[in-house]
Structures are given as C-alpha cells and as structure tokens.
Enzyme design. Sequence first.
Site, short mmCIF file in Angstrom:
data_model
loop_
_atom_site.label_atom_id
_atom_site.label_comp_id
_atom_site.label_asym_id
_atom_site.label_seq_id
_atom_site.Cartn_x
_atom_site.Cartn_y
_atom_site.Cartn_z
N ASP A 45 1.08 -1.31 -0.38
CA ASP A 45 -0.04 -0.25 0.63
C ASP A 45 1.18 1.43 -0.69
O ASP A 45 1.98 1.04 1.28
CB ASP A 45 -0.81 0.27 1.47
CG ASP A 45 -2.12 0.46 1.77
OD1 ASP A 45 -2.98 1.39 0.69
OD2 ASP A 45 -1.59 2.30 2.39
N TYR B 149 2.74 10.11 -0.05
CA TYR B 149 4.21 9.59 0.57
C TYR B 149 5.64 9.49 -0.27
O TYR B 149 6.25 9.77 -0.17
CB TYR B 149 3.95 7.65 1.24
CG TYR B 149 2.65 7.73 1.37
CD1 TYR B 149 1.85 8.62 1.77
CD2 TYR B 149 1.52 6.70 1.44
CE1 TYR B 149 0.95 7.77 2.71
CE2 TYR B 149 1.08 5.71 1.56
CZ TYR B 149 0.00 7.00 3.11
OH TYR B 149 -0.96 6.21 3.19
#
Length: 282
Positions: A46, A51
Amino acid sequence: MQQFPDVELSNRLKIPILGLGTSHYGGYSHDAVVYALQQCGVRHIDTAKRYGCEEALSKSISESGVPRDQLWITTKLWPGDYGYRSAKEACRASCQRLGVEYLDLYLMHWPDCGVPGRSNRDVRAETWRALEEMYDEGLCRAIGVSNFLIPHLEELKEDGGVVPHVNQVEFHPFQQPWPLVEFCRREGVAFEGYCPLAKGQALDHPLIVALAHKYGRSASQICIRWSIQNRIITIPKSTKPERIRENCQVFGFTLADGDMERVGRLHTDKKLIRLGYPLWNG
C-alpha cells in the site's frame, strides 16, 4: 514461504488480508520492501502519491523479482488532484512512477476536497466518475476510498454507479469504528484498516503486553492478529526487516473469544490521523 489468506471484494477480486504499508517522512526502506517480498511472502503493498515513494517502490518490486501478476498494488489519489481530468492524469502518472500498466486498487485519499467555490460532494462525485471510467477501462482493477465516513459513502452511493470496493480507515484497539465497519459490510465495501499498532502506542498497553505473554507472541503480533481476526484487511508499516517478518507471523495462532472481547473494550475513540485540510499541508 507462507501465503496469506485473501478477502474477496464485491467484484470477485481477492486482496491479501495482510499487506505492507508505506509512508512519507522516512517511512520507506528499499531493503525492507525487497525483504518483505522475497522472504516473507508479502504480496500486498500500500502506498500513495502523497508518500512520495512510488518510484522507490517500483525499484524495490523490480529488484525483488516477484512477477507483477502476483502482486496487489494500492496507491491513492491526493485531493489536490481531484476532478475528472486531473484524477485521470494523476492515476496514469502514478502508474508511470510505479512502473506498472495498471493498479490493483486506486483510492480517493480523503473525503474533503478543499476546492474553492465548489462543494465537497460535487468534487467527490466528479472525481469518482473518473475512477469509475478507469475501472471500466481496466486501468484500475478495483477502486475505493480512504477515510470516508458513513455520510460520505451514502452520498457517493447516490451520486455514482460503482459502489467503492474498499474503504481504508484508521483501525486499532483504541480506534474501533464499528458502525462504519458494519455499514461498509452491509453495502459490500471491504473494510481495510491502517495504523493497526496505533503508531506503537498499543504495544505497551498492559492488556496487550499480558496477551503477548499468554500466547508467547509479540505485542505487535497480538494487535495485528486481533485486527485480522476481526476480518479487517490490515496494513502495518515498518522499515525494519525483522519487524516485517514478525508482523507477518500472525497466522499460526488464534486469540480466544474472550481475549478478542477484552481488546475490543479498549476503544476510546482515539484518532491518530485527523481528517481535515490543515493536515494536508502538514
């Protein structure tokens, strides 16, 4: 090498019930991801555009040698890219950074959109239409949302054609949103929980420590096992190979019903991730 159980989505696809989460601010380790894929049997990863590690993940996957068709790759659409055209562009850009031709699961990252002059509902509906089309095209094998609450899901059900396949929400012993979990299950939306260790805060709770001693397991294994035993798709994060191996070794024991209930009573509605626009800039 162990294989993890699957959860069947409403479209009959099967997602591994245990995955490896990634994050920003030092939350990615190339060596740890390669180790997870090669040595621990992890097949569910994931990530998110937010990010900033999609390109790094591409390199880790390539080095691992695990074939693409054996992997489940989830990434997320950041609210800054919400909208019909921008969502499609962002999805293709994520695929390019990840080095893949398709995504297994693409999620809208937050329900709040922050678009001046437009309601959140309208922006969500427009964005969801783009995800539905990418799903129909096969660019995304499944589509879903993250951090959506019951009112958001009810609106999306009215405004869209495809019910989200997954809703990814904070879930750990101190944050157990059971009304949301049960709503999702009634609507055919698989519930996925992030932050299963409560950012480490659950690991020194007296009950968790006592259960770890009782079962001869670590505190993190107790938390992850509890989550999985509740039929929650679970994605613990770690950048340390030894911790990843430990987190994956949760299928050789079962928590007794009474112990499941005792952990269930730890709920304090403690949220470690807050919804809201200020967090997006944090």
